[in-house]
Design a protein around this motif. Structure first.
Motif, PDB file in Angstrom:
ATOM      1  N   VAL A   1       0.826  -1.206   0.000  1.00 29.53           N
ATOM      2  CA  VAL A   1       0.000   0.000   0.000  1.00 29.53           C
ATOM      3  C   VAL A   1       0.864   1.262   0.000  1.00 29.53           C
ATOM      4  N   ILE A   2       1.861   1.314   0.871  1.00 27.80           N
ATOM      5  CA  ILE A   2       2.686   2.520   0.976  1.00 27.80           C
ATOM      6  C   ILE A   2       3.541   2.718  -0.273  1.00 27.80           C
ATOM      7  N   ALA A   3       4.192   1.652  -0.732  1.00 28.60           N
ATOM      8  CA  ALA A   3       5.054   1.769  -1.913  1.00 28.60           C
ATOM      9  C   ALA A   3       4.260   2.177  -3.144  1.00 28.60           C
ATOM     10  N   VAL A   4       3.128   1.519  -3.371  1.00 27.19           N
ATOM     11  CA  VAL A   4       2.304   1.864  -4.529  1.00 27.19           C
ATOM     12  C   VAL A   4       1.688   3.251  -4.350  1.00 27.19           C
ATOM     13  N   GLY A   5       1.376   3.623  -3.113  1.00 25.88           N
ATOM     14  CA  GLY A   5       0.861   4.974  -2.870  1.00 25.88           C
ATOM     15  C   GLY A   5       1.874   6.039  -3.272  1.00 25.88           C
TER      16      GLY A   5
END
Length: 303
Positions: A109-113
Motif C-alpha cells: 500500500v505505501i510503496a504503490v501509494g
C-alpha cells in the motif's frame, strides 16, 4: 473506459452541469459483475480477502509470538505444536508468516501509494502542458527506466540506509515511471476530446480542467496499475530484505525470512519453503485480480 458525462457549460462558473447518461450510473455495477464472471479474478479476490483477514486477525490466528525464541526448539519440522516448523532461533514460522502478512500489505500500500502520487502528478502535468515541461519530465523518467529496477532500488536504499521504511520509499520511487507514462498517455488522449476543449473555451482554469475533468476519466488504468503494482512492490521489497537492505531482525518480513533460512535449505527446507509460498500466493492473488479488473474496465472487451 469512458466516464464522460453529457455536460453543458455553465458560463457563470466556468464549470459543467453534469447530466449523467443512464449507463454511467451502472458503470461500476457492470464492471463488478464482469469481475465476478471471471474465474481467475474471483480466485485472486478470494486470496486477497483471505490475506486481509489474516492481517486483521493476526493476534487471534497466530499460535505463538512471532519474536519469541527457543534455541532448544530450533529447526523443528512441522508438528502439532509448530504447524510450519521453527527457524534457526526456534521461532514459530506459522506465526511469523501470519504477522508478516501485515508487513507485506503495508509495503504494498505505501510503496504503490508513493508511486501513484508522484507518477500521476508528473504524468498528468507532462501530458497536459506538453512542450518543454513534457520533455524535461519524460527525459527524467527515461533515465530512471534506463536502470534495472532492482539495481535502482538497491542504490536508493544504500543511500537512505537499510530499513523497512527506506525499502518502501525506494520501491515506491522505482514504480514512479510506470504510473507517469501510463497517466501521460491517458491525459494526451482525453485532453483532445470535445468536452475538454469546451471547458477551456469557457475559461476554466488549467488545474480545474486537469483534476476535475481529465484525471477522473483516467481512473481505470490507474486503478489497474495500482492493483498489479502491489504484487511487484512485494517482490521488490522481499528482494531487498533478502539482501539485508529491507526489514531488519526480528521483523517477521517474508523476504527476510527467506534470507535467514537459506543457510539451512538442505537440512530444514520448510524454513524457506513456507515464506516463499506466502510471497507466491500474495503476488498471485493481486496479479489475478488485476488482470480481471483490467478486463472488466476495458470497453473493448465488453460483450
Amino acid at each position: 473506459m469512458s466516464l464522460q458525462p453529457d455536460s453543458t457549460p455553465d458560463t457563470d462558473t466556468g464549470t459543467f452541469n453534469n447530466q449523467e447518461h443512464p449507463k454511467t450510473n451502472n458503470l461500476f455495477k457492470e464492471s463488478f459483475l464482469r469481475i465476478l464472471k471471471s474465474k481467475t479474478s474471483v480466485i485472486g479476490l478470494c486470496i486477497i480477502i483471505i490475506l486481509l483477514l489474516t492481517a486483521l486477525l493476526a493476534p487471534l490466528i497466530a499460535t505463538h509470538s512471532p519474536t519469541d525464541q527457543s534455541i532448544v526448539n530450533r529447526y523443528q519440522p512441522p508438528s502439532v505444536d509448530h504447524w510450519l516448523g521453527t527457524d534457526e532461533l526456534g521461532r514459530d514460522i506459522f506465526s511469523r508468516i501470519v504477522f508478516g502478512t501485515r508487513i507485506s500489505i503495508q509495503i504494498g500500500v505505501i510503496a504503490v501509494g508513493i508511486s501513484m502520487i508522484v507518477g500521476v502528478t508528473l504524468g498528468s502535468i507532462a501530458g497536459y502542458f506538453g512542450r518543454w515541461i513534457d520533455m524535461i519530465i519524460m527525459r527524467v523518467i527515461d533515465i530512471m527506466l534506463a536502470f534495472p529496477s532492482v539495481l535502482l532500488a538497491i542504490a536508493l536504499v544504500t543511500i537512505l540506509g537499510p530499513s523497512l521504511r527506506n525499502a518502501m520509499i525506494a520501491v515506491g520511487i522505482v514504480g514512479v515511471p510506470q504510473f507517469a507514462r501510463l497517466v501521460r498517455s491517458s491525459v494526451l488522449s482525453v485532453k483532445e476530446t470535445e468536452y475538454i476543449e469546451a471547458s477551456k473555451a469557457i475559461g476554466a482554469r488549467n488545474l480545474r480542467t486537469l483534476f476535475g475533468h481529465i484525471l477522473p476519466n483516467c481512473l481505470a488504468p490507474i486503478i489497474v496499475q495500482m492493483t498489479l503494482g502491489i504484487g511487484t512492490a512485494i517482490l521488490d521489497a522481499a528482494g531487498l530484505s533478502f539482501l539485508g537492505l529491507g526489514a531488519q531482525p526480528p521483523t517477521p518480513e517474508w523476504g527476510a525470512m527467506l534470507s535467514d533460512g537459506r543457510a539451512a535449505l538442505q537440512n530444514a527446507p520448510w524454513v524457506v519453503a513456507f515464506p516463499g509460498v506466502a510471497i507466491f500466493l500474495f503476488v498471485l492473488g493481486f496479479n489475478l485480480f488485476g488482470d480481471g479488473l483490467r478486463d472488466a474496465l476495458d470497453p473493448k472487451l465488453k460483450d
